[in-house]
Design an enzyme around this catalytic site. Structure first.
Site, mmCIF file in Angstrom:
data_model
loop_
_atom_site.group_PDB
_atom_site.id
_atom_site.type_symbol
_atom_site.label_atom_id
_atom_site.label_comp_id
_atom_site.label_asym_id
_atom_site.label_seq_id
_atom_site.Cartn_x
_atom_site.Cartn_y
_atom_site.Cartn_z
ATOM 1 N N ARG A 73 146.853 -11.411 13.381
ATOM 2 C CA ARG A 73 144.926 -12.393 14.389
ATOM 3 C C ARG A 73 143.595 -12.335 13.958
ATOM 4 O O ARG A 73 143.639 -11.202 12.571
ATOM 5 C CB ARG A 73 144.990 -12.027 16.046
ATOM 6 C CG ARG A 73 144.760 -10.933 15.707
ATOM 7 C CD ARG A 73 145.656 -10.309 17.148
ATOM 8 N NE ARG A 73 144.609 -11.120 18.216
ATOM 9 C CZ ARG A 73 145.561 -11.769 19.809
ATOM 10 N NH1 ARG A 73 146.166 -12.042 19.433
ATOM 11 N NH2 ARG A 73 144.268 -12.554 20.549
ATOM 12 N N GLU A 111 148.098 -21.223 25.401
ATOM 13 C CA GLU A 111 148.520 -21.174 27.251
ATOM 14 C C GLU A 111 146.520 -22.039 27.892
ATOM 15 O O GLU A 111 145.677 -21.624 27.780
ATOM 16 C CB GLU A 111 148.077 -19.870 27.654
ATOM 17 C CG GLU A 111 148.787 -20.176 29.307
ATOM 18 C CD GLU A 111 148.810 -18.924 29.712
ATOM 19 O OE1 GLU A 111 148.924 -17.682 29.256
ATOM 20 O OE2 GLU A 111 148.936 -18.352 31.209
ATOM 21 N N LYS A 144 140.255 -14.032 26.293
ATOM 22 C CA LYS A 144 140.298 -14.467 26.454
ATOM 23 C C LYS A 144 140.046 -14.064 28.651
ATOM 24 O O LYS A 144 139.025 -14.652 29.350
ATOM 25 C CB LYS A 144 141.980 -15.518 26.842
ATOM 26 C CG LYS A 144 141.727 -16.863 26.671
ATOM 27 C CD LYS A 144 142.141 -17.927 26.982
ATOM 28 C CE LYS A 144 143.613 -18.370 26.360
ATOM 29 N NZ LYS A 144 144.515 -18.880 26.374
#
Ligand code: ATP
Ligand code: MG
Length: 567
Positions: A269, A42, A279
């Site tokens: 992850r 994104e 983020k």
């Protein structure tokens, strides 16, 4: 028997579990034997080292099995997204050594098809417009052990739903006034199946589609279908998407058939010690000026690591080493740093720089004489060659390399003691000059001309070898010494504290007036890796407006930090 043999071959090839699943699909001829992955960032921030793990998987697996990997910007929320991020993401993937060719896509490219699919689902009674607020909808969601409640708007007529959805998109309603929901099952064991939201109203211009749309698809409604529209066969993501998988499959089934159907596979992850990977938090550090931008060398961003002097190869090697599993873990920053040292040891040019200089005057060396000595660029690389370094009567050594009253095991310079100057001569200390406070200002030595490097006299044994820089030729520079960004091992786990309180106050030390041999200054281009001998690995910082030479310390030679922690 045949099957057993393939299994053994695969195991000996060391496939990880994702590769194994992909291999099996290819063997079974699924999707016509095609492999097409995607990396779906994104564009709402810069990429970090966690994304690098996904990139190495998505692009790496395509490379390994002769497939392709798309870059798809998952730009479904115009409020947070920006072209600055798109550009940085492209640069970072290329820097890591991967390429998507002409397969650069945007989820926003599929807005028309997604809208059409939503309309179709409304027509088929599979979706409805809900006029409730997000709070009301959340309150009806139920819990994992209790079913949810159906919305009072759930059984609206198809006509009314179609009309409202069209008008939502025309901008007739305010943000939050209505959403489009899938009509699935408010009692499902999987919370994601309890009539998930497909579309919401957002009245903010989109960086690609402008003001064309007033409704935007949610991740769950966009991702699988975008995979489908693009021909993606394997949609590899992180474990938090496991509970979303049934929904991924539910929506994709609206489009796919036996001949082609994308498949979601999840791996663990990356979490790293002494940093954060969110983020949102990284953006906060940037916005509040707590770091010097997204590419601050202390940041876990790819651009920060590049500026710090990490190499793409070291990052890729690190990913190989930690591997891909189905279990969450916290990986040690020291392991990444080990990979960085390993690669820098192989590729960096050995040079001399004095961080905390004190002057040495070689009293028996002619005043105007200059010799050049040859320095090997990299003992690890026989093709790296050598460079020349000037030697003269006055040199700088590290202040720490001299002691007036040394303990027994001090093998560096001290009164009446000898040391070797690397690549040059053996010198002997004859005296010092001190200032009024008793600090050593200058050290006096004599040199032995027969001990020049390469002459038989140089074989003479002395215990210490020092790095040095000719004072007359030295170039001044500033070094930025970085340490861990956070003081605590796992800031994300300390949920009762503001993460900013856990920042390491000593994460940056600035050291002015370091002395460089001229060769360094002549080759100070960002992207060059130097080993300042006996000190650490350094890289020139990105060029700034001023002419001042600034070097970022990538990492010290040894992992002194771990030792300290274990004290
Ligand atoms: P957010 O969605 O909260 O903005 P994100 O970190 O998920 O943040 P994306 O841009 O959606 O950011 O991530 C793109 C891809 O990178 C996704 O496939 C995601 O699974 C993967 N990814 C993100 N963080 C990590 C991580 N720490 N380790 C491995 N893969 C990650
Ligand atoms: Mg995400």
């Amino acid at each position: 028997m045949a099957e057993k043999e393939t299994e053994e071959t695969n195991e000996s090839k060391g496939l990880n579990f994702v590769e194994q699943l992909v291999f099996d699909d290819l063997q079974a001829g699924k999707n016509g034997g095609r492999l097409n992955t995607r990396f779906p960032p994104e564009p709402n921030g810069y990429l970090h080292i966690g994304h690098a793990k996904a990139i190495c998987m998505d692009f790496g697996i395509a490379e390994k099995f002769g497939g392709t990997c798309n870059l798809r910007f998952d730009d479904t929320n115009p409020v947070k997204e920006d072209v600055e991020y798109v550009d940085s993401i492209r640069e970072d993937i290329h820097w890591l050594g991967f390429d998507w060719g002409d397969r650069e896509y945007y989820a926003s490219d599929y807005f028309p098809q997604l809208f059409d699919l939503a309309v179709r689902m409304i027509r088929e009674g599979k979706a409805y417009v809900d006029d409730q607020t997000s709070e009301q909808i959340a309150a009806q969601k139920g819990t994992p052990t209790e079913p949810g409640q159906e919305s009072p708007y759930r059984n609206r007529s198809v006509e009314e739903n179609l009309d409202l959805f069209e008008r939502m998109n025309k901008g007739e309603f305010e943000e939050g006034a209505r959403v489009l929901r899938a009509k699935i099952d408010m009692a499902s064991d999987n919370m994601h199946f309890r009539d998930p939201i497909m579309y919401r109203i957002i009245k903010h211009p989109h960086h690609r589609t402008g003001t064309k749309w007033n409704v935007y698809p949610m991740y769950d409604f966009a991702h699988g279908q975008s995979d489908y529209f693009e021909g993606v066969t394997h949609s590899i993501c992180t474990l938090e998407f496991v509970p979303h998988r049934p929904l991924y499959e539910y929506f994709v089934k609206e489009l796919a058939d036996e001949s082609y159907c994308p498949r979601q596979i999840e791996f663990n992850r990356l979490n790293l010690t002494y940093t954060v990977m969110s983020k949102r938090k990284l953006l906060q550090l940037v916005k509040e000026g707590l770091v010097d931008g997204w590419d601050d060398p202390r940041m876990p961003t790819i651009s920060g690591m590049r500026r710090r002097g990490y190499t793409p190869k070291s990052i890729r090697n690190f990913m190989d080493r930690i591997g891909y599993t189905k279990y969450e873990a916290l990986n040690s920053m020291s392991l990444l740093e080990h990979a960085v040292r390993e690669d820098l040891n192989a590729v960096s040019t050995r040079v001399m720089a004095v961080m905390n200089p004190v002057k040495v005057v070689i009293t028996n060396y002619p005043e105007d004489m200059v010799e050049t000595v040859s320095m090997e660029n990299n003992p690890e690389d026989s093709t790296a060659g050598s460079h020349e370094m000037p030697f003269s009567r006055e040199i700088y050594i590290e202040r720490d390399d001299f002691m007036e009253n040394p303990p027994k095991k001090f093998f560096r310079l001290a009164p009446d003691k000898e040391v070797r100057l690397k690549g040059a001569y053996i010198i002997k200390c004859t005296g010092v000059k001190k200032d009024a406070d008793g600090n050593v200002e200058e050290i006096y030595c004599t040199y032995d001309p027969d001990t020049r490097s390469g002459l038989p006299g140089s074989m003479r044994k002395v215990k210490g070898t020092l790095h040095w820089v000719s004072a007359r030729h030295a170039v001044d520079a500033t070094a930025r010494l970085y340490d861990r960004l956070f003081e605590v091992e796992n800031p994300a786990a300390e949920t009762d504290r503001d993460f900013r309180e856990m920042l390491n106050p000593d994460s940056l030390k600035i050291q002015e007036g370091i002395k460089l041999e001229p060769y360094i200054a002549q080759h100070a281009v960002p992207g060059t890796h130097f080993q300042f001998q006996r000190i650490g690995y350094f890289t020139p910082d990105k060029s700034s407006a001023s002419d001042a030479l600034v070097f970022n310390r990538t990492i010290a030679l040894k992992d002194s930090w771990e030792k300290e922690k274990n004290k």
